[in-house]
Design an enzyme around this catalytic site. Structure first.
Site, mmCIF file in Angstrom:
data_model
loop_
_atom_site.group_PDB
_atom_site.id
_atom_site.type_symbol
_atom_site.label_atom_id
_atom_site.label_comp_id
_atom_site.label_asym_id
_atom_site.label_seq_id
_atom_site.Cartn_x
_atom_site.Cartn_y
_atom_site.Cartn_z
ATOM 1 N N LYS A 1 0.807 -1.217 0.000
ATOM 2 C CA LYS A 1 0.000 0.000 0.000
ATOM 3 C C LYS A 1 0.846 1.275 0.000
ATOM 4 O O LYS A 1 0.432 2.308 -0.534
ATOM 5 C CB LYS A 1 -0.948 -0.012 1.209
ATOM 6 C CG LYS A 1 -1.906 -1.197 1.238
ATOM 7 C CD LYS A 1 -2.787 -1.235 0.002
ATOM 8 C CE LYS A 1 -3.845 -2.328 0.060
ATOM 9 N NZ LYS A 1 -3.314 -3.673 -0.075
ATOM 10 N N ARG B 1 -7.481 -7.711 -9.241
ATOM 11 C CA ARG B 1 -8.234 -8.953 -9.438
ATOM 12 C C ARG B 1 -9.683 -8.628 -9.757
ATOM 13 O O ARG B 1 -10.092 -7.461 -9.757
ATOM 14 C CB ARG B 1 -8.193 -9.799 -8.165
ATOM 15 C CG ARG B 1 -8.701 -9.043 -6.942
ATOM 16 C CD ARG B 1 -8.903 -9.911 -5.734
ATOM 17 N NE ARG B 1 -9.123 -9.154 -4.527
ATOM 18 C CZ ARG B 1 -10.269 -8.598 -4.158
ATOM 19 N NH1 ARG B 1 -11.314 -8.694 -4.953
ATOM 20 N NH2 ARG B 1 -10.379 -7.935 -3.018
#
Length: 511
Positions: free
Chosen positions: A116, A292
């Protein structure tokens, strides 16, 4: 195009991918743990192979076993679904090393967006606003305290490798730093194998909005508009909508352009989602990117009319995107409810067991992405989501009313589910008005007992009983006034029976 694809997942997403394979005339290979031997995704696939005991680490996260089955089955590609190995860069690399196509972005992009701190830095470089926070990893409580002094309280303490609602805590004061630091660091290590932490400013009353993107191997990128995911419980999405009620047309266009810009900067290939927080003033900030297929992809499919799983497979096989941005337009409104095997009356504890009965709602605009069947057993080892209910309507009002009707028709016997909880949300005035944020559940839901989920149920039943009695009394009075008693079929049958016997006796005598 591929001839055979292994689906490295279970449940409803494995069934969803198998359906897409069938429509593309591709054979599907399922894998299953001992607990999933009789699961729907195993029965539905063309081929199925066992990969180990029930615990995920010994089955659905066992990379070597999955690759071994891929080779044994003759699969050319692996679709990871979501969860498990879907955002595991090492798994994507191992697929490539073994001559298998990983249906998703490159291992390098997965690694960058999974970190992140790196993801924030890359989006900053692409001139995309990010949530204010620390610029790097924080390695001690003292560093967290120092960084918090710069951005202010409250803030979110988050795992660098976090996701799925795990590895984060809200910190409201300096007194909470020590306990939060230890808890998040421990959870990060156990869940992701990475104890690194960072902080972000907590945006109070913000809304969670995301942009769906799709990119091919030749540099073409399109966005498929937005979704609202603000209805969350314990940082987990429960209900999603497309398009997002939080956005007006100007914000929608700007967010779409930013998402495409960020995707191009990554040289991204495949399906992905950029998530943003929108504050009370309409400012938006990049939160993270999911590399995804999302759980909530079906609401986007319902509104834009593009099958994301089929597009994902075609792009991985080297296909070109056939759509231009101006050709993709949203039509109507879609809502998704995630159906969990859990007990809303007992703090939403998982409720595994055998499904004794199952009735799915039907009708125009109703879609069921289901991973179970009547007689199936919901195991305790995995996420308790058993299905998704997706509703499309010409507008948001129709979609809400249709969803309410569908939830009433939905029936699961043998286990408890969160269906009553969804019914409560869909009837809440704030939800119906679109006036909510990520704190909606915490603000509004303080109830755990069924009678509190339906506070007027007893009153309604009593009123219905009284009304029925009144109708019967009025009907009886009308009959008395006419001087006519209602005919009784039992009485008529009783009168005819002696006549039948007498007729039958005289017939026998004549013979």
């Amino acid at each position: 195009m591929f001839k055979r694809i292994l689906i490295a997942n279970r449940g409803e997403i494995a069934v969803r991918v198998t359906r897409a394979c069938r429509e593309l005339d591709i054979e599907s290979v399922a894998v299953y743990s001992e607990a999933d031997r009789d699961s729907l995704h195993v029965k539905y696939a063309d081929y199925a192979y066992p990969i180990g005991p029930a615990p995920s680490l010994q089955s659905y996260l066992a990379v070597d076993r999955i690759l071994e089955v891929a080779k044994k089955s003759g699969a050319e590609a692996i679709h990871p679904g979501y969860g498990f190995l879907a955002e595991n860069s090492e798994f994507a690399s191992r697929c490539k090393e073994n001559g298998l196509v990983f249906i998703g972005p490159s291992p390098e992009v997965i690694e960058q967006m999974g970190d992140k701190v790196k993801a924030r830095a890359m989006m900053k470089a692409a001139e995309i606003p990010v949530v204010p926070g620390s610029d790097g990893v924080l390695n001690s409580e003292e560093e967290v305290t120092k960084a918090a002094g710069g951005i202010g309280y409250p803030f979110m303490l988050k795992a660098v490798a976090g996701g799925g609602g795990k590895g984060l805590r809200l910190v409201r004061s300096v007194r909470e730093i020590r306990s939060a630091y230890r808890a998040v660091r421990s959870e990060a290590m156990s869940s992701f194998g990475d104890p690194r932490l960072y902080i972000e400013k907590y945006l109070d009353r913000s809304r969670h909005v995301e942009i769906q993107i799709l990119a091919d191997q030749y540099g073409k990128v399109v966005h498929l508009y937005d979704r609202e995911c603000s209805i969350q419980r314990r940082h987990q999405k429960i209900i999603e909508e497309c398009p997002a009620p939080a956005l007006d047309d100007r914000m929608r266009r700007r967010l779409g352009k930013l998402a495409v810009r960020g995707t191009r900067a990554l040289r991204y290939v495949g399906v992905g989602t950029l998530e943003f927080l929108v504050d009370r003033d309409g400012n938006f900030y990049f939160l993270e990117m999911n590399t995804r297929l999302q759980v909530e992809h079906a609401v986007t499919e319902s509104v834009v009319g593009i099958d994301l799983v089929k597009a994902q497979i075609e792009v991985a096989a080297g296909g070109y995107l056939p759509w231009r941005q101006r050709h993709i337009t949203p039509t109507g409104h879609a809502i998704e409810c995630r159906i969990y095997a859990e007990d809303p009356e007992n703090d939403f504890m998982p409720y595994p067991g055998k499904i004794e009965g199952l009735r799915l709602p039907e009708g125009l605009g109703v879609r069921n992405d289901c991973g179970v069947y009547e007689g199936a057993v919901v195991p305790i080892y995995y996420d308790p989501m058993i299905a998704k209910l997706i509703i499309w309507g010409e507008n948001r009002v129709e979609a809400i009313l249709r969803m309410r009707r569908a939830l009433r028709e939905y029936e699961v016997r043998g286990i408890k589910t969160n269906l009553p909880f969804h019914q409560w949300i869909l009837r809440h005035p704030r939800f119906m008005a679109g006036d909510f944020n990520i704190g909606f559940i915490d603000d509004e839901y303080r109830l755990t007992r069924k009678e509190e989920l339906y506070p007027h149920k007893d009153i309604a039943l009593a009123s219905a009983t009284i009304a029925a009695l009144h109708r019967e009394q009025e009907r009886a009075l009308r009959l008395l006034e006419k001087g006519v008693a209602e005919k009784s079929r039992w009485r008529e049958a009783g009168r005819l029976e002696p006549l039948r016997r007498e007729g039958a006796s005289s017939w026998r005598k004549r013979r």
